[in-house]
Design a protein around this motif. Structure first.
Motif, PDB file in Angstrom:
ATOM      1  N   PHE A  41       0.851  -1.184   0.000  1.00 46.24           N
ATOM      2  CA  PHE A  41       0.000   0.000   0.000  1.00 46.24           C
ATOM      3  C   PHE A  41       0.890   1.239   0.000  1.00 46.24           C
ATOM      4  CE2 PHE A  41      -3.257  -2.787   2.167  1.00 46.24           C
ATOM      5  CZ  PHE A  41      -4.165  -2.749   1.111  1.00 46.24           C
ATOM      6  N   LEU A  42       0.391   2.316  -0.616  1.00 42.61           N
ATOM      7  CA  LEU A  42       1.072   3.608  -0.570  1.00 42.61           C
ATOM      8  C   LEU A  42       0.171   4.548   0.214  1.00 42.61           C
ATOM      9  CD1 LEU A  42       2.097   3.763  -4.338  1.00 42.61           C
ATOM     10  CD2 LEU A  42       3.523   3.054  -2.411  1.00 42.61           C
ATOM     11  N   GLY A  43       0.761   5.429   1.010  1.00 41.47           N
ATOM     12  CA  GLY A  43      -0.087   6.304   1.817  1.00 41.47           C
ATOM     13  C   GLY A  43       0.650   7.517   2.333  1.00 41.47           C
TER      14      GLY A  43
ATOM     15  N   ALA B  57      -7.101 -15.562  -6.990  1.00 39.97           N
ATOM     16  CA  ALA B  57      -6.008 -16.110  -7.799  1.00 39.97           C
ATOM     17  C   ALA B  57      -4.673 -15.488  -7.398  1.00 39.97           C
ATOM     18  CB  ALA B  57      -6.268 -15.868  -9.288  1.00 39.97           C
ATOM     19  N   VAL B  58      -4.719 -14.476  -6.524  1.00 39.34           N
ATOM     20  CA  VAL B  58      -3.503 -13.779  -6.101  1.00 39.34           C
ATOM     21  C   VAL B  58      -2.914 -14.494  -4.892  1.00 39.34           C
ATOM     22  CG1 VAL B  58      -2.637 -11.571  -5.194  1.00 39.34           C
ATOM     23  CG2 VAL B  58      -4.334 -11.594  -7.048  1.00 39.34           C
ATOM     24  N   ASP B  59      -1.584 -14.544  -4.822  1.00 40.84           N
ATOM     25  CA  ASP B  59      -0.850 -15.235  -3.770  1.00 40.84           C
ATOM     26  C   ASP B  59      -1.442 -14.995  -2.373  1.00 40.84           C
ATOM     27  OD1 ASP B  59       1.769 -16.568  -2.813  1.00 40.84           O
ATOM     28  OD2 ASP B  59       1.626 -14.739  -1.626  1.00 40.84           O
ATOM     29  N   PRO B  60      -1.880 -16.077  -1.696  1.00 47.51           N
ATOM     30  CA  PRO B  60      -2.558 -15.897  -0.409  1.00 47.51           C
ATOM     31  C   PRO B  60      -1.625 -15.560   0.751  1.00 47.51           C
ATOM     32  CG  PRO B  60      -2.348 -18.222  -0.908  1.00 47.51           C
ATOM     33  CD  PRO B  60      -1.816 -17.482  -2.103  1.00 47.51           C
ATOM     34  N   ILE B  61      -0.310 -15.800   0.562  1.00 52.52           N
ATOM     35  CA  ILE B  61       0.640 -15.619   1.660  1.00 52.52           C
ATOM     36  C   ILE B  61       1.109 -14.156   1.740  1.00 52.52           C
ATOM     37  CG2 ILE B  61       2.814 -16.438   2.662  1.00 52.52           C
ATOM     38  CD1 ILE B  61       0.657 -18.638   2.316  1.00 52.52           C
ATOM     39  N   TYR B  62       1.496 -13.603   0.590  1.00 56.24           N
ATOM     40  CA  TYR B  62       2.136 -12.297   0.588  1.00 56.24           C
ATOM     41  C   TYR B  62       1.288 -11.170  -0.017  1.00 56.24           C
ATOM     42  CZ  TYR B  62       6.739 -14.594   1.385  1.00 56.24           C
ATOM     43  OH  TYR B  62       7.807 -15.285   1.884  1.00 56.24           O
ATOM     44  N   GLU B  63       0.378 -11.487  -0.923  1.00 58.57           N
ATOM     45  CA  GLU B  63      -0.158 -10.417  -1.780  1.00 58.57           C
ATOM     46  C   GLU B  63      -1.667 -10.202  -1.734  1.00 58.57           C
ATOM     47  OE1 GLU B  63       1.418 -11.260  -5.721  1.00 58.57           O
ATOM     48  OE2 GLU B  63       3.268 -10.169  -5.232  1.00 58.57           O
ATOM     49  N   ARG B  64      -2.427 -11.206  -1.321  1.00 62.60           N
ATOM     50  CA  ARG B  64      -3.870 -11.109  -1.503  1.00 62.60           C
ATOM     51  C   ARG B  64      -4.510  -9.981  -0.684  1.00 62.60           C
ATOM     52  NH1 ARG B  64      -7.211 -16.544  -1.100  1.00 62.60           N
ATOM     53  NH2 ARG B  64      -5.663 -17.200  -2.636  1.00 62.60           N
ATOM     54  N   TYR B  65      -3.887  -9.662   0.461  1.00 59.15           N
ATOM     55  CA  TYR B  65      -4.422  -8.633   1.353  1.00 59.15           C
ATOM     56  C   TYR B  65      -4.633  -7.291   0.649  1.00 59.15           C
ATOM     57  CZ  TYR B  65      -0.038  -6.093   1.399  1.00 59.15           C
ATOM     58  OH  TYR B  65       1.035  -5.328   1.007  1.00 59.15           O
ATOM     59  N   SER B  66      -3.859  -7.075  -0.434  1.00 59.24           N
ATOM     60  CA  SER B  66      -3.858  -5.765  -1.104  1.00 59.24           C
ATOM     61  C   SER B  66      -5.125  -5.515  -1.925  1.00 59.24           C
ATOM     62  CB  SER B  66      -2.653  -5.680  -2.038  1.00 59.24           C
ATOM     63  OG  SER B  66      -2.813  -6.640  -3.084  1.00 59.24           O
TER      64      SER B  66
END
Lengths: 151, 385
Positions: free
Chosen positions: A107-109, B125-134
């Motif tokens: 995230f950017l902020g 479909a996005v990496d569940p460990i590092y990236e999905r949160y975004s």
């Protein structure tokens, strides 16, 4: 005749194993460190870390600490609400940290996100940014709250 | 073994096709393809089936749709993100090319309209460990490309808008297309920003529908029709899983590699001269520009001028997406098969929005948050060069 429709919900809990490599990375976040791994063959430092380099099909066992500062590769600001995803507006970018050969999603902020053109100006590709850490860290990817411009 | 497309069928694509269930859509597309080829269902020896789970909220839709594909025929399911449709075409093609079968069919079905919102599905479909949160989905990664390209090559919002104007204009000629409206550059620029810099009229819709393509071995193809579309070459490629592993978002390097491989196999030396029409997978305006550059139609940084200068319009040098493309119709798991089928129709001379005298067509799909590409060259000639 109105065609009938039936509403269905999927809400199914899963538990995804992070594996040993990612676990070490998350433990590092708790200590305020960002860790990567170096590929034995091509020498690239991969952040976030994983157990093998997909380009070389080789193991990665050497751990490297990288900086929490780096350079913006690209970004986007989301203004539409998507079901189950963060509330807009939010800015997501790819940052290449000093000492890493790959970019990390983040995230950017730290700035007003209402006017996307201003956000793109502030964070334009090539801009240096620094991590803003959460005070209470839990060993999660969100321990880094967002990246802000380096003043 | 030379192999040709001898039949193509597609349903009308709409926001919702409430009139039919999943296999009923498959049935409609299959029958349209059989009718186009003048064949009966019993003639088809094997089926490759594609769908992109779980856009429809149904895991294993092949169970339901096998009822329309033939209960006793050999069947396999293919799923590779957005490339699913084209990969399914290649699976059916390779079954004939291998000499195992003489007549096969690729069938793809998708009901993106049954899902409240495509992005949260894409997010899984996005990496569940590092990236999905975004919250990352397809539109975000396309926006990454747009931001990087505009910064590096000084492209303007208007440059991108012209791609949308062109696709919408083409879709008006295609009865199967989903979104039909004449849009101006101002309409595009004034539509709401979804993910900066991309606006609503620069993004694909969510469509319901199905498509089917029939493949035949050389001797059979000649018996079926006098204008088969020969598959001259095909390839697929995988790029890195993590977005950040490819640090250039302003170029599409994996597509460039796949393109060179394809053109070498096809005997194409100058794509901009040798290819008459292209059906590219461009659900977002920026992607057509990157694809034109990666595939060698345009120099790096010059693809931005193509739509604005008319190069990709119907009367231009490289007509691109005469069907209206993915920007106007996107039944995700079937979309690649529609590109392939439309490219075949062009070289058969039977497309609804026909490029005069087209003999060589390019078909492309990408999928999996920029990870996969599938490419094919189809031609009215068995061999190029």
């Amino acid at each position: 005749m109105e065609v009938k429709e039936f509403e269905v919900w999927w809400k199914i809990p899963f538990k995804h194993s992070a594996g040993l490599h990612a676990t070490k990375f998350f433990e590092g976040l708790k200590d305020g460190k960002i860790l990567g791994v170096r590929c034995e063959r091509c020498g690239r430092v991969l952040v976030p870390p994983r157990a093998f380099c997909e380009r070389c099909h080789a193991e990665t066992s050497e751990w490297v600490e990288v900086s929490d500062e780096g350079v913006i590769e690209t970004l986007t600001v989301t203004y539409m609400k998507f079901t189950g995803l963060p509330d807009p507006p939010y800015a997501v970018g790819v940052v290449k940290l000093d000492g890493a050969d790959t970019g990390m999603l983040c995230f950017l902020g730290g700035i007003d996100l209402s006017d996307w053109r201003k956000v793109h100006e502030t964070f334009k590709p090539g801009t240096r940014v620094k991590a803003v850490w959460r005070e209470k860290r839990e060993g999660k990817i969100t321990d880094i709250e967002y990246f802000r411009p380096v003043q | 073994m030379r192999v040709a497309v001898v039949g193509f069928g597609q349903t009308a694509f709409r926001t919702k096709r409430k009139d039919k269930t999943h296999p009923e859509l498959a049935f409609e597309a299959i029958n349209a393809a059989l009718e186009h080829a003048g064949l009966e269902f019993k003639d088809i020896e094997a089926v490759a089936y594609g769908s992109m789970d779980p856009f429809d909220g149904i895991y294993c839709p092949e169970r339901w749709d096998a009822t329309a594909c033939g209960l006793e025929k050999p069947i396999m399911k293919i799923s590779t993100g957005g490339t699913t449709g084209m990969t399914t075409a290649l699976a059916a093609y390779e079954h004939v090319a291998s000499g195992l079968f003489d007549l096969t069919m690729a069938v793809c079905v998708q009901r993106v309209g049954e899902c409240v919102d495509a992005q949260p599905v894409l997010n899984t479909a996005v990496d569940p460990i590092y990236e999905r949160y975004s919250g990352l989905g397809a539109i975000h990664v396309a926006s990454f490309q747009a931001t990087a390209y505009m910064a590096k090559y000084n492209a303007t919002e208007e440059d991108l808008a012209w791609v949308s104007v062109k696709d919408h204009k083409n879709a008006l000629k295609n009865p199967y297309a989903h979104i039909k409206m004449d849009v101006s550059v101002d309409d595009v620029l004034n539509s709401r920003v979804v993910c900066s810099p991309l606006k609503l009229l620069e993004c694909c819709p969510r469509s319901d529908g199905a498509a089917a393509v029939i493949f035949a071995s050389e001797e059979i193809a000649k018996k079926i029709r006098d204008n088969p579309a020969w598959v001259v070459a095909e390839t697929t490629i995988s790029d890195s899983y993590y977005l950040g592993d490819r640090l250039s978002f302003a170029e599409w390097d994996s597509l460039a590699i796949a393109g060179r491989r394809l053109f070498r196999d096809a005997g194409i030396e100058r794509p901009e001269k040798d290819i008459d029409v292209a059906e590219l997978y461009s659900p977002f305006t920026i992607q057509e520009i990157l694809e034109l550059e990666a595939l060698g139609f345009a120099e790096k940084g010059e693809g931005k001028e193509f739509a604005r200068e008319g190069v990709t319009f119907m009367d231009g040098d490289i007509p691109t997406n005469p069907s209206g493309g993915v920007l106007c119709t996107n039944p995700i798991g079937a979309t690649g098969l529609v590109r392939f089928g439309e490219a075949a129709m062009q070289v058969m001379g039977e497309a609804k929005n026909q490029v005069d005298g087209a003999e060589v067509a390019l078909s492309h799909a990408w999928g999996g948050t920029l990870q996969f590409h599938t490419l094919a060259v189809l031609s009215s000639k068995k061999k190029l060069g």
